[in-house]
Each structure stands twice: as C-alpha cells, then as structure tokens.
Design a protein around this motif. Structure first.
Motif, short mmCIF file in Angstrom:
data_model
loop_
_atom_site.label_atom_id
_atom_site.label_comp_id
_atom_site.label_asym_id
_atom_site.label_seq_id
_atom_site.Cartn_x
_atom_site.Cartn_y
_atom_site.Cartn_z
N LEU A 140 0.83 -1.20 0.00
CA LEU A 140 0.00 0.00 0.00
C LEU A 140 0.87 1.26 0.00
CD1 LEU A 140 -2.76 -0.85 2.66
CD2 LEU A 140 -2.71 -1.39 0.23
N THR A 141 0.36 2.30 -0.66
CA THR A 141 1.06 3.58 -0.71
C THR A 141 0.06 4.70 -0.50
OG1 THR A 141 2.73 2.68 -2.22
CG2 THR A 141 2.56 5.07 -2.10
N SER A 142 0.48 5.76 0.21
CA SER A 142 -0.39 6.90 0.50
C SER A 142 -0.07 8.05 -0.44
CB SER A 142 -0.18 7.36 1.95
OG SER A 142 -0.43 6.31 2.85
N PHE A 143 -1.14 8.73 -0.89
CA PHE A 143 -0.99 9.84 -1.83
C PHE A 143 -1.76 11.05 -1.33
CE2 PHE A 143 -0.47 5.95 -4.22
CZ PHE A 143 0.61 6.21 -5.06
N LEU A 144 -1.18 12.23 -1.47
CA LEU A 144 -1.86 13.49 -1.20
C LEU A 144 -2.33 14.07 -2.53
CD1 LEU A 144 0.66 14.93 1.39
CD2 LEU A 144 -1.71 14.30 1.88
N ILE A 145 -3.64 14.28 -2.66
CA ILE A 145 -4.21 14.70 -3.94
C ILE A 145 -5.13 15.91 -3.71
CG2 ILE A 145 -5.46 13.97 -5.99
CD1 ILE A 145 -4.95 11.08 -5.18
N GLU A 146 -4.95 16.94 -4.49
CA GLU A 146 -5.79 18.12 -4.38
C GLU A 146 -7.15 17.86 -5.02
OE1 GLU A 146 -3.67 22.17 -4.71
OE2 GLU A 146 -2.54 20.83 -6.03
N ALA A 147 -8.21 18.41 -4.42
CA ALA A 147 -9.51 18.40 -5.05
C ALA A 147 -9.41 19.17 -6.37
CB ALA A 147 -10.54 19.06 -4.14
N GLY A 148 -10.13 18.71 -7.36
CA GLY A 148 -10.05 19.34 -8.67
C GLY A 148 -9.04 18.71 -9.59
N THR A 149 -8.24 17.77 -9.07
CA THR A 149 -7.31 17.06 -9.94
C THR A 149 -8.11 16.27 -10.97
OG1 THR A 149 -5.66 16.85 -8.16
CG2 THR A 149 -5.49 15.30 -10.01
N PRO A 150 -7.77 16.35 -12.26
CA PRO A 150 -8.54 15.65 -13.28
C PRO A 150 -8.67 14.15 -12.98
CG PRO A 150 -7.02 17.19 -14.31
CD PRO A 150 -6.69 17.19 -12.84
N GLY A 151 -9.90 13.66 -13.09
CA GLY A 151 -10.17 12.25 -12.84
C GLY A 151 -10.66 11.95 -11.44
N LEU A 152 -10.49 12.90 -10.49
CA LEU A 152 -10.99 12.70 -9.13
C LEU A 152 -12.35 13.39 -9.01
CD1 LEU A 152 -9.04 13.04 -5.79
CD2 LEU A 152 -11.31 14.05 -6.04
N SER A 153 -13.36 12.63 -8.62
CA SER A 153 -14.70 13.19 -8.45
C SER A 153 -15.32 12.65 -7.17
CB SER A 153 -15.58 12.86 -9.65
OG SER A 153 -15.73 11.45 -9.81
N VAL A 154 -16.30 13.37 -6.66
CA VAL A 154 -16.96 13.02 -5.40
C VAL A 154 -18.44 12.79 -5.67
CG1 VAL A 154 -17.55 13.83 -3.08
CG2 VAL A 154 -15.30 14.36 -4.05
N GLY A 155 -18.98 11.71 -5.09
CA GLY A 155 -20.39 11.38 -5.28
C GLY A 155 -21.31 12.22 -4.42
N ARG A 156 -22.58 11.87 -4.44
CA ARG A 156 -23.57 12.59 -3.64
C ARG A 156 -23.36 12.28 -2.16
NH1 ARG A 156 -29.53 11.66 -5.77
NH2 ARG A 156 -29.84 13.18 -4.09
N PRO A 157 -23.58 13.26 -1.29
CA PRO A 157 -23.44 13.01 0.16
C PRO A 157 -24.42 11.95 0.64
CG PRO A 157 -23.49 15.37 -0.31
CD PRO A 157 -23.87 14.68 -1.58
N TYR A 158 -23.97 11.15 1.60
CA TYR A 158 -24.83 10.14 2.20
C TYR A 158 -25.86 10.80 3.12
CZ TYR A 158 -21.49 6.39 0.98
OH TYR A 158 -20.69 5.50 0.33
N ASP A 159 -27.02 10.17 3.20
CA ASP A 159 -28.02 10.52 4.20
C ASP A 159 -27.89 9.48 5.31
OD1 ASP A 159 -30.13 11.55 5.60
OD2 ASP A 159 -31.69 10.73 4.28
N LYS A 160 -27.39 9.89 6.48
CA LYS A 160 -27.00 8.94 7.52
C LYS A 160 -27.96 8.99 8.71
CE LYS A 160 -22.90 10.75 8.28
NZ LYS A 160 -23.14 12.02 7.57
N VAL A 161 -27.94 7.91 9.49
CA VAL A 161 -28.78 7.85 10.68
C VAL A 161 -28.30 8.83 11.76
CG1 VAL A 161 -27.47 5.98 11.80
CG2 VAL A 161 -29.88 6.30 12.36
N GLY A 162 -27.00 9.06 11.81
CA GLY A 162 -26.42 9.96 12.80
C GLY A 162 -25.24 10.71 12.20
N LEU A 163 -24.64 11.59 13.00
CA LEU A 163 -23.53 12.42 12.54
C LEU A 163 -23.89 13.14 11.25
CD1 LEU A 163 -20.48 10.04 13.22
CD2 LEU A 163 -21.27 11.95 14.62
N ARG A 164 -25.12 13.65 11.20
CA ARG A 164 -25.60 14.30 9.99
C ARG A 164 -24.88 15.61 9.69
NH1 ARG A 164 -32.12 13.14 10.82
NH2 ARG A 164 -31.99 10.86 10.51
N GLY A 165 -24.23 16.17 10.69
CA GLY A 165 -23.46 17.38 10.47
C GLY A 165 -22.09 17.14 9.91
N SER A 166 -21.75 15.86 9.66
CA SER A 166 -20.46 15.49 9.08
C SER A 166 -20.70 14.99 7.66
CB SER A 166 -19.77 14.40 9.90
OG SER A 166 -18.58 13.96 9.27
N PRO A 167 -20.31 15.74 6.62
CA PRO A 167 -20.57 15.30 5.25
C PRO A 167 -19.72 14.09 4.86
CG PRO A 167 -19.19 17.26 5.25
CD PRO A 167 -19.59 17.02 6.68
#
Length: 392
Positions: free
Chosen positions: A184-211
């Motif tokens: 395994l290797t760890s990488f630091l990646i900036e948001a907006g880097t081509p090819g990196l995308s984020v899905g829709r936020p989860y609707d959770k039973v708890g910790l709703r203030g944490s996206p």
C-alpha cells in the motif's frame, strides 16, 4: 458535573478548554439541515480558535500541543458543540489526515500542506474504505501504477468523511498487489485534480453534520512528490493515523457524553412522579450511577492512551481499548438518557440526537469487533496456524 478522573493540564490549556466550550456553544450551532457554505463558515471559526491544527508543530502553523492537551481540547469542543457531526469532521481532518503528514511528510510536503490545513483554510479527507474492503484494509482494489515521475490511480472509495467539502485527499492505493502489508502507498491529492470526483453526500442515521460521500478515481495522475512516506509505506501511515484517531477523535464523544449526563441528572432531579423527584427512585438513581461509571471509565482509558501517544508508544492495545470503551459507553449512555426521559426521549431532542450520533462510533475507525481482534492479537491470542494431521 466535574469529572472524577483528571489529568494535569497547564493553566493555559485549562483556560483554552473553557474558552473553547463557551465558543462552541455560542458560535458553532448548526442549521437544521446541512449547508456546505455554513459548514465552511463554522470550520474557519474553529480554525481561528486553533482546533483544526492542535497537534501540528508551531513552525507549520499549528499549536504544537501534545496528545493529552489536544484530547482535552477535543473533549471541550464536543461538550460545547451540539453538532457532534461537525466535531467528528474536525477530528477526522486533524487525526486521520494532518497527523500522517506531520509524522511521515517531507519538509517540503509539510510546508506545502500543513499551514492552510491547520488554520482551517483547507479541509482534508482520508480515503481508505472501499465497497469490498472495510475491515480488511489489505484487500483494497484501488491501484496506483508508476508512470515515469508520476503515478496513475484508478479505483473507488466509500464512506469518506469530509469528501463533499474536502480540498485535499489522503488516498490509500495498492502499488504492489503481491506485497501485502508493504503493497500500500499513501498519496496526497488536491480536489479538482482531473479524474478525481466526489459522489452525492450520504443521508446517515447519525452524525448528519459530518458530510460523507464516495470518491471516484479514474486515471488520476499524481506527481511522485505527492507520495506520503515511501512507496509501500501506506499501511504504516494508516496504522499510525488510526492510533491517533482511536484516541483523540473519541475525546469529542466524551464531551458530548458529559453534556448529556449533566442534563439527564438535572432532568431526574426536576421531574416528579408520585409526589417525588424520579431521581429519588432507586431504579433511576442506580441507572445514573451506571452512566457516571461508564463515562469516567471510558475517560480514563482514553487519556491513558493519549499519554501513550505522547510517550511514543506503538502499543495497539491502549487506543483500541479507548475506542471500545468510549463508543460502547456512548451508545449505552444514549439509551439510558432516552429511557430516563420517557416519552420525551423518543421525540426530537438532545437524547435521541446523541444516540443517533453515538451509533456510528462502534463502526468507524475499525469496528469494535476488529478492535477486540487487534487486542487479542497483541496479547498473543491470534488464531494458531492450521496443523495437518499426521498420517496413520
């Protein structure tokens, strides 16, 4: 109610804790539904109070605190901030993302990333869990292939805290499928880097203030100088981050538990039935005593683990016990608080909200079943290798 178990903190830290609790009560209240813009506003306020960078060294924009002091501040944040999800997000940012950079980053990486992350200007997210790899972290399917002076990443991450608002991602990927722990290797990646995308936020039973959301990586090119630690060192980075998270993150729950315990004691003193406060009934008073015992015991184990971090201990038992004790105590305390409020406990209010926020604590940072496995292994109680029967 003042905790029975106390660890010596210097006067400045004690004053910071008191100030932070009052600040969180007055300035970090959350809207009824999650709002990313308001989340960022509160995050910047928390950053100005120094909470988003407590353990980061002074030279890189943090407060340079030790683990015990940082845990005390996280406890103060949890006590004052009724949005436990927000406190959870702050802790995940600090302990699962910033501390790995502090411990494994190069000087150049620390100068590049830490000041803005510590100040609250930027938010970080750690992507490790995948649809087919939760507790079994060595079964990751996200791949990173070396291509000259860069790596190309492909894969999916799920349940990634802070992903919808993150500016920086710490991503774990497999660089050598045959190497197991050292693959395994760890990488630091900036948001907006081509090819990196984020899905829709989860609707959770708890910790709703944490996206929280999935992270998708499709041919994401990452320069080699954004590898955190050495190639093949990702498991060590992850293990270290979990020691911090299983200790200091859960201090936020201690603060929330203390707030709920205090309000529950007030409730049973004031609520009267059959001509007497219900707190005078033995069934009620004994339940309160059990709540106090769970809270105090969990607090002791957590701060003991924090002392271990400050001493440089590589022990797995202390953080695992702290995580187990706090999460189990939080869930049971939430159930007790609901029960003691009767009908008021099952309508929208402090007790039911805390219980919903407590339930995920037994899952994240490694399920409680996995913590017990880790403790058993550290005690030399791992499963013995299968022995073939001798032929007769």
């Amino acid at each position: 109610m003042k905790p029975l178990i106390s660890f010596t903190l210097d006067q400045d830290t004690e004053e910071m804790c008191s100030t932070l609790t009052a600040f969180a009560e007055n300035r970090l209240a959350a809207p009824e539904t999650f709002d990313a813009e308001d989340f960022r506003r509160r995050w910047l306020l928390a950053g100005r109070q120094g909470i988003t960078g407590t353990c980061v060294p002074d030279e890189f924009g943090g407060s340079g605190m030790d683990a015990v002091s940082a845990a005390a501040l996280m406890e103060a944040l949890g006590r004052g901030c009724r949005d436990t999800g927000f406190a959870f997000s702050v802790a995940a940012h600090l302990y699962a993302c910033l501390m790995p950079v502090v411990e494994f980053g190069t000087t150049e990486q620390k100068k590049r990333w830490l000041p803005a992350l510590a100040s609250g200007e930027l938010i970080a997210a750690h992507g490790i869990t995948e649809p087919g790899a939760g507790s079994d972290a060595l079964s990751l399917r996200t791949r990173a292939v070396r291509d000259g002076d860069r790596y190309v990443l492909n894969g999916e991450k799920c349940f990634t805290t802070n992903a919808p608002v993150a500016d920086v991602f710490l991503i774990q990927a497999v660089t050598d499928p045959e190497a197991g722990y050292f693959g395994l290797t760890s990488f630091l990646i900036e948001a907006g880097t081509p090819g990196l995308s984020v899905g829709r936020p989860y609707d959770k039973v708890g910790l709703r203030g944490s996206p929280m959301a999935d992270v998708h990586l499709q041919d994401v090119a990452v320069p080699a100088d954004q590898v955190l630690g050495a190639e093949g060192g990702g498991a060590a980075v992850f293990t270290s981050s979990m020691r911090w998270e299983r200790t200091c993150l859960f201090a936020a729950y201690l603060g929330s538990m203390r707030r709920l315990l205090d309000s529950t004691v007030d409730h049973v003193r004031e609520r009267e039935q059959f001509g007497a406060p219900i707190g005078s009934f033995q069934a009620v008073s004994h339940r309160i005593v059990d709540m106090v015992m769970r809270y105090e015991s969990a607090r002791l184990l957590l701060f003991r683990a924090a002392v271990g971090l400050d001493e440089g201990s590589q022990d797995e038992i202390g953080p695992a016990l702290a995580k187990l004790a706090v999460s189990e105590a939080a869930v049971q305390l939430g159930l007790d608080a609901v029960q003691l409020r009767g009908g008021l406990g099952i309508v929208d209010g402090e007790a039911e909200t805390f219980l919903r926020d407590a339930l995920p604590s037994r899952i994240f940072s490694g399920t409680n079943e996995i913590q017990k496995n880790n403790i058993a292994r550290a005690l030399g109680l791992g499963r013995a290798p299968h022995r073939r029967r001798a032929a007769r």
